[in-house]
Structures are given as structure tokens and as C-alpha cells.
Design a protein around this motif. Structure first.
Motif, short mmCIF file in Angstrom:
data_model
loop_
_atom_site.label_atom_id
_atom_site.label_comp_id
_atom_site.label_asym_id
_atom_site.label_seq_id
_atom_site.Cartn_x
_atom_site.Cartn_y
_atom_site.Cartn_z
N GLU A 138 0.84 -1.19 0.00
CA GLU A 138 0.00 0.00 0.00
C GLU A 138 0.88 1.24 0.00
N SER A 139 0.37 2.32 -0.61
CA SER A 139 1.21 3.51 -0.72
C SER A 139 0.39 4.78 -0.63
N LEU A 140 1.08 5.83 -0.22
CA LEU A 140 0.56 7.19 -0.27
C LEU A 140 1.50 8.00 -1.14
N THR A 141 0.94 8.80 -2.02
CA THR A 141 1.75 9.70 -2.84
C THR A 141 1.45 11.12 -2.42
N PHE A 142 2.48 11.87 -2.06
CA PHE A 142 2.29 13.26 -1.69
C PHE A 142 3.00 14.14 -2.68
N THR A 143 2.24 15.11 -3.21
CA THR A 143 2.71 16.00 -4.27
C THR A 143 2.65 17.43 -3.78
N PHE A 144 3.79 18.13 -3.85
CA PHE A 144 3.90 19.50 -3.37
C PHE A 144 3.61 20.50 -4.47
N SER A 145 3.28 21.72 -4.07
CA SER A 145 2.97 22.79 -5.01
C SER A 145 4.22 23.30 -5.74
N GLN A 146 5.39 22.96 -5.26
CA GLN A 146 6.66 23.31 -5.90
C GLN A 146 7.71 22.32 -5.45
N ALA A 147 8.87 22.34 -6.09
CA ALA A 147 9.95 21.44 -5.71
C ALA A 147 10.40 21.74 -4.28
N VAL A 148 10.63 20.68 -3.50
CA VAL A 148 11.03 20.83 -2.10
C VAL A 148 12.20 19.92 -1.78
N ASN A 149 12.89 20.28 -0.71
CA ASN A 149 13.84 19.39 -0.05
C ASN A 149 13.08 18.76 1.10
N LEU A 150 12.88 17.46 1.05
CA LEU A 150 12.18 16.75 2.11
C LEU A 150 13.19 16.48 3.22
N LEU A 151 12.97 17.07 4.40
CA LEU A 151 13.93 16.99 5.50
C LEU A 151 13.69 15.81 6.43
N ASN A 152 12.42 15.47 6.66
CA ASN A 152 12.13 14.32 7.52
C ASN A 152 10.73 13.81 7.30
N LEU A 153 10.52 12.58 7.73
CA LEU A 153 9.20 11.95 7.78
C LEU A 153 8.93 11.57 9.22
N LYS A 154 7.71 11.78 9.68
CA LYS A 154 7.31 11.34 11.01
C LYS A 154 6.34 10.17 10.80
N LEU A 155 6.74 8.99 11.28
CA LEU A 155 5.94 7.80 11.08
C LEU A 155 5.40 7.33 12.42
N ALA A 156 4.08 7.12 12.49
CA ALA A 156 3.43 6.64 13.71
C ALA A 156 3.20 5.13 13.61
N GLU A 157 3.14 4.49 14.76
CA GLU A 157 2.97 3.04 14.85
C GLU A 157 4.09 2.31 14.10
N TRP A 158 5.25 2.89 14.11
CA TRP A 158 6.44 2.43 13.37
C TRP A 158 7.26 1.57 14.32
N ASP A 159 7.58 0.32 13.93
CA ASP A 159 8.35 -0.57 14.81
C ASP A 159 9.27 -1.48 13.99
N LYS A 198 1.53 4.65 9.98
CA LYS A 198 0.84 5.84 9.46
C LYS A 198 1.85 6.96 9.24
N LEU A 199 1.56 7.81 8.28
CA LEU A 199 2.37 9.01 8.03
C LEU A 199 1.81 10.10 8.94
N ASN A 200 2.56 10.42 9.98
CA ASN A 200 2.13 11.37 11.01
C ASN A 200 2.43 12.81 10.64
N GLY A 201 3.50 13.02 9.85
CA GLY A 201 3.88 14.37 9.46
C GLY A 201 5.16 14.36 8.64
N LEU A 202 5.57 15.54 8.20
CA LEU A 202 6.83 15.68 7.48
C LEU A 202 7.25 17.14 7.52
N THR A 203 8.51 17.36 7.20
CA THR A 203 9.07 18.71 7.15
C THR A 203 9.77 18.88 5.80
N ALA A 204 9.52 20.03 5.15
CA ALA A 204 10.12 20.30 3.84
C ALA A 204 10.45 21.78 3.73
#
Length: 189
Positions: A82-103, A152-158
Motif C-alpha cells: 500500500e502507498s501514499l503519494t504526496f505531491t507539493f505545489s513546488q519542488a522541495v527538499n524533504l527533510l524528515n518523515l514522522k511515522l506513527a505506529e512504526w516498529d 501511518k504518516l504522522n507528518g513531514l518537514t520540507a
């Protein structure tokens, strides 16, 4: 001479990049299922879509973040295949992903352009922030890759990957300063 040094200092400062504010996106909270989820932060926008496995409502969200629903008995996290695709309004540097229920059992890939990054859980069930480097683009896909994967994808920083208009204005001002310094130098000679 001090005026010339001042102009040169201004020109140098204008060529330095401006500080770009990071956009923090938080996906936790609320509940429901949707076809596309849209979020905004610090002038950036991101749209999140699921895999569209024959349905139109496959992005789920709850207090832990975004997941995928592929059917009636499917868990609401991002599972194997299964996948999620996230598309930004402009090119970004993805700095981190916050993953919940991650083990330890969780494995995923992050893909963008022709690049792939393998992600592996490293502890007990928790929310972890995975730092990223060199991940630049407009569209990213996060895919679960293990039979026991459910997170789950809990958040991200870009941050924006391209200079802002203010950067170009400063560079232009610096070049004008250099031209003025050169003219001044010629007139004094």
C-alpha cells in the motif's frame, strides 16, 4: 575607499542564499476517509493521494496520521504493497518523515523521480522522525514493503528547493553594487 568596501560587502551579502523557513506538516487528528487530502504550511501546499485500488476513498486519517484503506477488512495504516503519494505545489527538499505506529516489523520505501530510499523500523511501536538528506522533488511515494508492515504518516518537514524571488532581488542588487563600484573606480582613475 570605504564606500567601495561597503558596496563590495553589499554585493557579497546579496549573493548569499536567504534563510528558507521549513514547512512542518502535521497529519494527525480528525477521522475519516477521502480521495485526496490537502494541507498547507509556510507557503507550501501538499496533496496526499492513495493508490486508488478501485475505490475513490482510500486516504484515511485519524489521531495517529494518514494511512490507506483498500477495502472493508483492511487496517487503516500503510500496509504491505500500500502507498501514499504526496505531491507539493513546488519542488522541495524533504527533510524528515514522522511515522506513527512504526516498529521493528515495519519496512517501507520512499521513491521520488528515479530514486528509492529503504526505510526500516528500529524499535518498539512509537512515532519516529526519520531524518532525510538529498531528497528533492515535487512528488514522493511512501510504500509499505513487508507482510507485517502497518504504520501511518504522522507528518513531514520540507523546505522550498528553488530560491525565492527575494533571493533573485538580492543577487540583482549585489550585481548592481558591483557595477557601481567598477564605474566609481574607473572615474577615480
Amino acid at each position: 575607499m570605504s564606500r567601495l568596501l561597503s558596496i563590495a560587502a553589499l554585493a557579497l551579502a546579496a549573493t548569499l542564499p536567504t534563510v528558507v523557513q521549513a514547512a512542518d506538516f502535521t497529519f494527525a487528528g480528525g477521522s475519516g476517509t477521502t480521495a485526496t487530502a490537502s494541507f498547507g504550511s509556510s507557503g507550501l501546499a501538499v496533496n496526499v493521494q492513495g493508490p486508488s485500488h478501485g475505490g475513490t476513498q482510500d486516504v484515511t486519517y485519524n489521531s495517529n496520521g494518514l494511512g490507506v484503506s483498500t477495502g472493508f477488512l483492511d487496517a487503516t495504516g500503510i500496509g504491505n504493497g500500500e502507498s501514499l503519494t504526496f505531491t507539493f505545489s513546488q519542488a522541495v527538499n524533504l527533510l524528515n518523515l514522522k511515522l506513527a505506529e512504526w516498529d521493528l516489523a515495519d519496512h517501507a520505501t520512499l521513491t521520488w523521480g528515479s530514486n528509492t530510499l529503504n526505510l526500516t523500523g528500529s524499535g518498539v511501536i512509537s512515532t519516529q522522525t526519520l531524518s532525510l538528506s538529498g531528497v528533492t522533488g515535487t512528488s514522493f511515494t511512501l510504500t509499505g514493503t513487508s507482510l507485517l508492515t502497518t504504520f501511518k504518516l504522522n507528518g513531514l518537514t520540507a523546505t522550498p528547493a528553488v530560491p525565492e524571488p527575494a533571493t533573485y532581488a538580492l543577487m540583482g542588487l549585489g550585481l548592481a553594487g558591483l557595477a557601481a563600484a567598477r564605474r566609481l573606480r574607473k572615474s577615480q582613475a
